[in-house]
Scaffold this motif. Structure first.
Motif, mmCIF file in Angstrom:
data_model
loop_
_atom_site.group_PDB
_atom_site.id
_atom_site.type_symbol
_atom_site.label_atom_id
_atom_site.label_comp_id
_atom_site.label_asym_id
_atom_site.label_seq_id
_atom_site.Cartn_x
_atom_site.Cartn_y
_atom_site.Cartn_z
ATOM 1 N N VAL A 133 0.803 -1.223 0.000
ATOM 2 C CA VAL A 133 0.000 0.000 0.000
ATOM 3 C C VAL A 133 0.845 1.288 0.000
ATOM 4 C CG1 VAL A 133 -0.359 -0.029 2.533
ATOM 5 C CG2 VAL A 133 -1.989 1.135 1.073
ATOM 6 N N LYS A 134 1.962 1.301 0.745
ATOM 7 C CA LYS A 134 2.746 2.540 0.785
ATOM 8 C C LYS A 134 3.560 2.752 -0.496
ATOM 9 C CE LYS A 134 4.391 4.540 4.486
ATOM 10 N NZ LYS A 134 5.347 4.695 5.614
ATOM 11 N N ARG A 135 3.983 1.662 -1.108
ATOM 12 C CA ARG A 135 4.681 1.807 -2.398
ATOM 13 C C ARG A 135 3.708 2.333 -3.451
ATOM 14 N NH1 ARG A 135 9.821 -0.208 -2.800
ATOM 15 N NH2 ARG A 135 9.839 -0.174 -5.060
ATOM 16 N N LEU A 136 2.482 1.827 -3.393
ATOM 17 C CA LEU A 136 1.456 2.296 -4.334
ATOM 18 C C LEU A 136 1.257 3.812 -4.168
ATOM 19 C CD1 LEU A 136 -1.884 0.581 -5.124
ATOM 20 C CD2 LEU A 136 -1.927 2.917 -4.343
ATOM 21 N N MET A 137 1.140 4.225 -2.913
ATOM 22 C CA MET A 137 0.925 5.654 -2.668
ATOM 23 C C MET A 137 2.147 6.485 -3.048
ATOM 24 S SD MET A 137 -1.214 5.586 0.838
ATOM 25 C CE MET A 137 -2.846 4.852 0.920
ATOM 26 N N ALA A 138 3.337 5.902 -2.870
ATOM 27 C CA ALA A 138 4.568 6.612 -3.235
ATOM 28 C C ALA A 138 4.619 6.858 -4.745
ATOM 29 C CB ALA A 138 5.790 5.832 -2.782
ATOM 30 N N TYR A 139 4.203 5.854 -5.526
ATOM 31 C CA TYR A 139 4.169 6.061 -6.979
ATOM 32 C C TYR A 139 3.144 7.129 -7.345
ATOM 33 C CZ TYR A 139 7.462 2.422 -8.283
ATOM 34 O OH TYR A 139 8.610 1.695 -8.465
ATOM 35 N N HIS A 140 2.071 7.211 -6.569
ATOM 36 C CA HIS A 140 1.112 8.289 -6.813
ATOM 37 C C HIS A 140 1.719 9.651 -6.504
ATOM 38 C CE1 HIS A 140 -2.518 6.473 -8.200
ATOM 39 N NE2 HIS A 140 -2.402 5.514 -7.318
ATOM 40 N N SER A 141 2.628 9.688 -5.544
ATOM 41 C CA SER A 141 3.323 10.954 -5.263
ATOM 42 C C SER A 141 4.075 11.422 -6.497
ATOM 43 C CB SER A 141 4.330 10.778 -4.112
ATOM 44 O OG SER A 141 3.660 10.721 -2.915
ATOM 45 N N VAL A 142 4.763 10.472 -7.143
ATOM 46 C CA VAL A 142 5.489 10.802 -8.381
ATOM 47 C C VAL A 142 4.511 11.373 -9.407
ATOM 48 C CG1 VAL A 142 6.821 9.801 -10.287
ATOM 49 C CG2 VAL A 142 7.215 9.006 -7.944
ATOM 50 N N SER A 143 3.364 10.731 -9.502
ATOM 51 C CA SER A 143 2.362 11.141 -10.478
ATOM 52 C C SER A 143 1.815 12.542 -10.175
ATOM 53 C CB SER A 143 1.235 10.103 -10.462
ATOM 54 O OG SER A 143 0.191 10.493 -11.264
ATOM 55 N N GLN A 144 1.547 12.807 -8.903
ATOM 56 C CA GLN A 144 0.984 14.106 -8.524
ATOM 57 C C GLN A 144 2.005 15.238 -8.696
ATOM 58 O OE1 GLN A 144 -2.365 14.619 -7.588
ATOM 59 N NE2 GLN A 144 -2.424 12.561 -8.421
ATOM 60 N N ILE A 145 3.270 14.931 -8.425
ATOM 61 C CA ILE A 145 4.330 15.922 -8.660
ATOM 62 C C ILE A 145 4.339 16.304 -10.147
ATOM 63 C CG2 ILE A 145 6.863 16.181 -8.777
ATOM 64 C CD1 ILE A 145 5.962 16.505 -5.960
ATOM 65 N N GLY A 146 4.022 15.327 -10.987
ATOM 66 C CA GLY A 146 3.968 15.575 -12.425
ATOM 67 C C GLY A 146 2.968 16.672 -12.783
ATOM 68 N N TYR A 147 1.792 16.635 -12.143
ATOM 69 C CA TYR A 147 0.787 17.684 -12.388
ATOM 70 C C TYR A 147 1.369 19.065 -12.079
ATOM 71 C CZ TYR A 147 -3.285 14.560 -12.788
ATOM 72 O OH TYR A 147 -4.200 13.635 -13.207
#
Lengths: 521, 112
Positions: free
Chosen positions: A309-323
Motif C-alpha cells: 500500500v505505501k509503495r502504491l501511494m509513493a508512486y502516486h506521489s510521483v504522479s501528482q508531482i507531475g501535475y
C-alpha cells in the motif's frame, strides 16, 4: 519593537530548539516528550500562519541575520548583501504553512504510532531537524543557505527513513536515498559555486539582479534543475521515492511529502526568481513540462500494479508531482509573454500552486491512513488485507475523502486544482490535458483497488482482534481531513487569499529583487 | 462569492455540485424505499450467493487479492510493463545513472 518582525527567524529557531531539546525532554519520560513534540509542532504552525498573515498584509519580509537592524540588507558602502538574509514573500510563506501543517499532522500521528518503539528522543530530534531543514529551504533568500538547509533536511531524512534499523529494507532505502541525495547536493553546491564565482554573491535577489546568461549560468541552471527535480521525485529520477516513502514510519512519510515540496519550491524559486526572464529559450520550461508528463503517466501506471500500500501511494506521489511540474512549466513558458501569461500562464500557475496545497494535504492523509492500516493489521501488503472498514470506520471515512480528492472527483479540492491545470495546459498543447485526464482516471482506478482490497470484502478471521487507530493517530489524520474539507467547501477564498498571492509573488521577479536590493546597484 | 472558481475558460461552483449530490442522495434513498418490505431476515433470503458453492467461513478464502486487480489492463500492456519494471531495478547505481543521464541530456539541450 514589534516582535513579529522576528517571525522568519522564529520559524526556524522554534523547530531547531525542538530538535536539540528533544533528548532533554525525553529524560522526563514519554508523556513529557510527547507534550514537547505537540508543543513545538503547534508553535511552529502558529508562527508560520502568523508569518503568512503578515506577509499578505505588508508584502515581502526580509530578515538580516547578525545585522544592527533586522532589515538592513545593504550595509553602508556596499552594493550587495553580505549577511545571511531570510526573505519571505507570499509564495515562501504559503509553502511554509503547507509544510508546517503536514509536520503537525505527522507529529500527532507519530505519538501513538511510534509508542512501542525505543529511541524516541532521537526520533523527535530528527523529526524537528527535518522540519527546520524544510522551513529553512522555504524561507532563505540565500543560495548557499538553501544548500545548507537542503543538507540538514537530507541528513535528518536518512536517519528517519532508516529508523526501523532492524528492517534491512529500511536501511537499504535510506542508503539509496543517501547516495542519490548526496550526489544531487554536490550538484547544487557546484551550481552555487559557479554563480558565486561569476557574481561574487550568493543572495538570490543580488544574483538575479546581475544575471546575464553565459555558459557558467547555463551549467548552474542545469545542475540546479536536475538536482531539485530529483529531490521531489521526478521521472526518470524518481526510483528512490517508493523505497524511502514506503520504509519511513508513516508520520515521517507525511512530513517527507512536505519536504519534497520544499525542493519543488527551490526549483521554482530558481526558475522564476533567480533566472526569470533571463532563462531565454523555452528549453527549460519544456523540459519541466515533459518531465511532468512522464512523471504523471509512469507514476500512475506503476502505482496500478503495486500490491504494497505505501509503495502504491509513493508512486502516486510521483504522479501528482507531475501535475505540479506541468502546470508551473506552462507558467514558466509564458513568463516572457504578458499576453500568454494573462491567457493561460497565470491560470496554470494558480492550478500548480493550488495543487501543491491539495497534494500535500491529501497525500499526507493517505500515507497516514496507510500507517493506520499497518498499525491495525500488522501488514502493508494489500493481498493480506480485507474487510477492515468494519473495525476502522473513522480511518475508512478519512481514506475515502483523501482518495476522492486525489482522484479529482468533484466536488473535492483535487478537482478544482486539476480543472485549472487541464484548462490552461489545453491552451498550450491539448495532448498535455489528455495525459492529465487519463492519469486522473488511472488514479481513481488505483485507489478503488486499495479501497476494495483493504477496507471492503468479507471479514477476515485474522483481523478479529484488530481495532481502530488510537486517539492521537486519529487526531493527526483529522487535521488533514479538516483542511481538505475546508478547501473543498471554500475554494474561492483559498484561491484569492492563499494561492493567487503566492502565484503573483512567484512571477514578480522585480518585487523579489527590490525587497533586498532596494535602489542599490 | 465563496464557492465560484473562475478559471479564465469558464467557472466551477462547488455548491451547485453539493446540491446535485443532495438531490441524487434523496433519489437513491427514495428508490431504496421502494424495495420489498417482506424481506425475511435469518432465512435463506439472507444468505450470500456464492456461485452455487458453499460460502467459506473465513473471508480470506473468498476475497480477490490486490495483485489480481486489473489483470486484463496489465496483460494488455504487458510489453510496456515489462520494460517499465525492468527499469525499476532497485539498484542504486541505476538511480545514479538516470540522474547523470538526465543532467547530460539537459546540459546538451541548454548549452547548444
Amino acid at each position: 519593537m514589534n516582535w513579529q518582525i522576528h517571525l522568519p527567524a522564529l520559524a526556524l529557531a522554534i523547530p531547531l530548539l525542538g530538535a536539540f531539546a528533544s533528548p532533554v525532554a525525553g529524560l522526563g519520560g514519554r508523556s513529557i516528550r510527547n507534550a514537547w513534540m505537540v508543543f513545538i509542532s503547534i508553535a511552529t504552525t502558529a508562527i508560520c500562519l502568523l508569518l503568512l498573515n503578515r506577509v499578505l498584509a505588508e508584502g515581502v519580509m526580509v530578515y538580516v541575520m547578525g545585522a544592527e537592524n533586522w532589515n538592513l540588507t545593504l550595509p553602508s558602502g556596499l552594493s550587495w548583501p553580505i549577511r545571511i538574509i531570510l526573505q519571505v514573500d507570499a509564495f515562501s510563506a504559503f509553502m511554509a504553512v503547507v509544510g508546517s501543517v503536514a509536520a503537525l499532522a505527522g507529529a500527532f500521528f507519530s505519538l501513538q504510532f511510534m509508542d512501542k518503539f525505543t529511541g524516541l528522543e532521537k526520533f523527535s530530534a530528527l523529526y524537528f531537524l527535518l522540519v527546520t531543514g524544510m522551513l529553512g529551504m522555504q524561507l532563505t533568500g540565500d543560495l548557499f543557505n538553501f544548500f545548507v538547509f537542503l543538507e540538514i533536511a537530507s541528513v535528518a531524512s536518512f536517519g528517519l527513513i532508516a529508523f526501523w534499523r532492524d528492517r534491512p529494507e529500511a536501511v537499504e532505502a535510506s542508503f539509496k536515498y543517501m547516495v542519490i541525495s548526496t550526489l544531487s547536493a554536490m550538484f547544487v553546491l557546484i551550481a552555487v559555486g559557479f554563480l558565486y564565482g561569476r557574481y561574487n554573491a550568493v543572495n538570490i535577489a543580488a544574483v538575479a539582479r546581475m544575471m546575464h546568461m553565459g555558459y557558467a549560468e547555463k551549467i548552474a541552471l542545469v545542475f540546479l534543475v536536475v538536482s531539485l527535480t530529483m529531490k521531489c521525485g521526478t521521472v526518470p529520477m524518481h526510483m528512490w521515492t517508493p523505497d524511502a516513502y514506503a520504509e519511513a514510519p508513516a508520520g515521517v512519510t507525511c512530513l517527507l511529502v512536505g519536504v519534497s515540496q520544499a525542493s519543488l519550491y527551490g526549483l521554482f524559486r530558481v526558475c522564476f526568481s533567480l533566472y526569470g526572464v533571463s532563462l531565454g529559450s523555452t528549453v527549460v520550461p519544456w523540459t519541466i513540462i515533459v518531465m511532468g508528463v512522464l512523471s504523471m503517466f509512469i507514476g500512475v501506471t506503476m502505482a496500478v500494479i503495486q500490491k504494497e500500500v505505501k509503495r502504491l501511494m509513493a508512486y502516486h506521489s510521483v504522479s501528482q508531482i507531475g501535475y505540479i511540474l506541468m502546470a508551473l512549466g506552462v507558467g514558466l513558458l509564458a513568463i516572457r509573454d504578458p499576453q500568454a501569461m494573462a491567457e493561460y500562464g497565470f491560470t496554470a500557475m494558480k492550478g500548480g500552486i493550488f495543487h501543491i496545497l491539495n497534494y500535500t494535504m491529501y497525500k499526507g492523509l493517505l500515507f497516514l491512513t496507510a500507517g493506520a492500516l499497518f498499525y491495525s493489521s500488522g501488514s502493508r501488503n494489500l493481498n493480506e488485507m480485507g474487510g477492515l472498514a468494519r473495525v476502522m470506520p473513522h480511518t475508512t471515512f478519512m481514506f475515502v475523502i483523501a482518495a476522492a480528492a486525489i482522484a479529482g472527483i468533484p466536488p473535492f479540492n483535487g478537482f478544482v486544482s486539476k480543472l485549472l491545470i487541464y484548462q490552461s495546459t489545453f491552451a498550450v498543447y491539448p495532448l498535455l490535458a489528455v495525459v492529465a485526464l487519463v492519469t486522473s482516471v488511472l488514479t481513481l482506478a488505483s485507489f478503488v483497488k486499495v479501497f476494495q482490497t483493504a477496507f471492503l470484502g468479507p471479514a477476515r478471521k485474522k483481523f478479529e482482534h484488530a481495532t481502530e487507530a488510537p486517539g492521537s493517530m486519529l487526531i493527526g489524520m483529522s487535521i488533514l481531513t479538516i483542511v481538505i474539507v475546508a478547501i473543498t467547501l471554500f475554494p474561492t477564498w483559498t484561491l484569492s487569499h492563499l494561492v493567487e498571492p503566492a502565484a503573483k509573488a512567484l512571477v514578480d521577479q522585480a518585487g523579489y529583487i527590490s525587497a533586498v536590493m532596494g535602489g542599490g546597484l | 462569492m465563496w464557492s465560484k472558481v473562475y478559471s479564465g475558460f469558464g467557472y466551477w461552483d462547488v455548491y451547485v455540485w453539493l446540491v446535485f449530490f443532495g438531490i441524487s442522495s434523496i433519489l437513491v434513498l427514495w428508490l431504496r424505499s421502494l424495495g420489498r418490505a417482506d424481506y425475511k431476515e435469518g432465512t435463506e433470503q439472507d444468505e450470500i450467493f456464492y456461485g452455487s458453492n458453499e460460502v467459506p467461513e473465513d473471508g480470506d478464502d473468498m476475497g480477490v487479492p490486490a495483485s489480481s486487480a486489473y489483470w486484463g489492463f496489465v496483460k494488455a500492456l504487458k510489453p510496456y510493463y515489462d520494460s517499465l519494471v525492468e527499469i525499476h531495478s532497485g539498484i542504486v547505481s541505476d538511480y545514479v545513472g538516470f540522474f547523470i543521464f538526465t543532467a547530460a541530456v539537459l546540459a546538451v539541450l541548454v548549452l547548444l
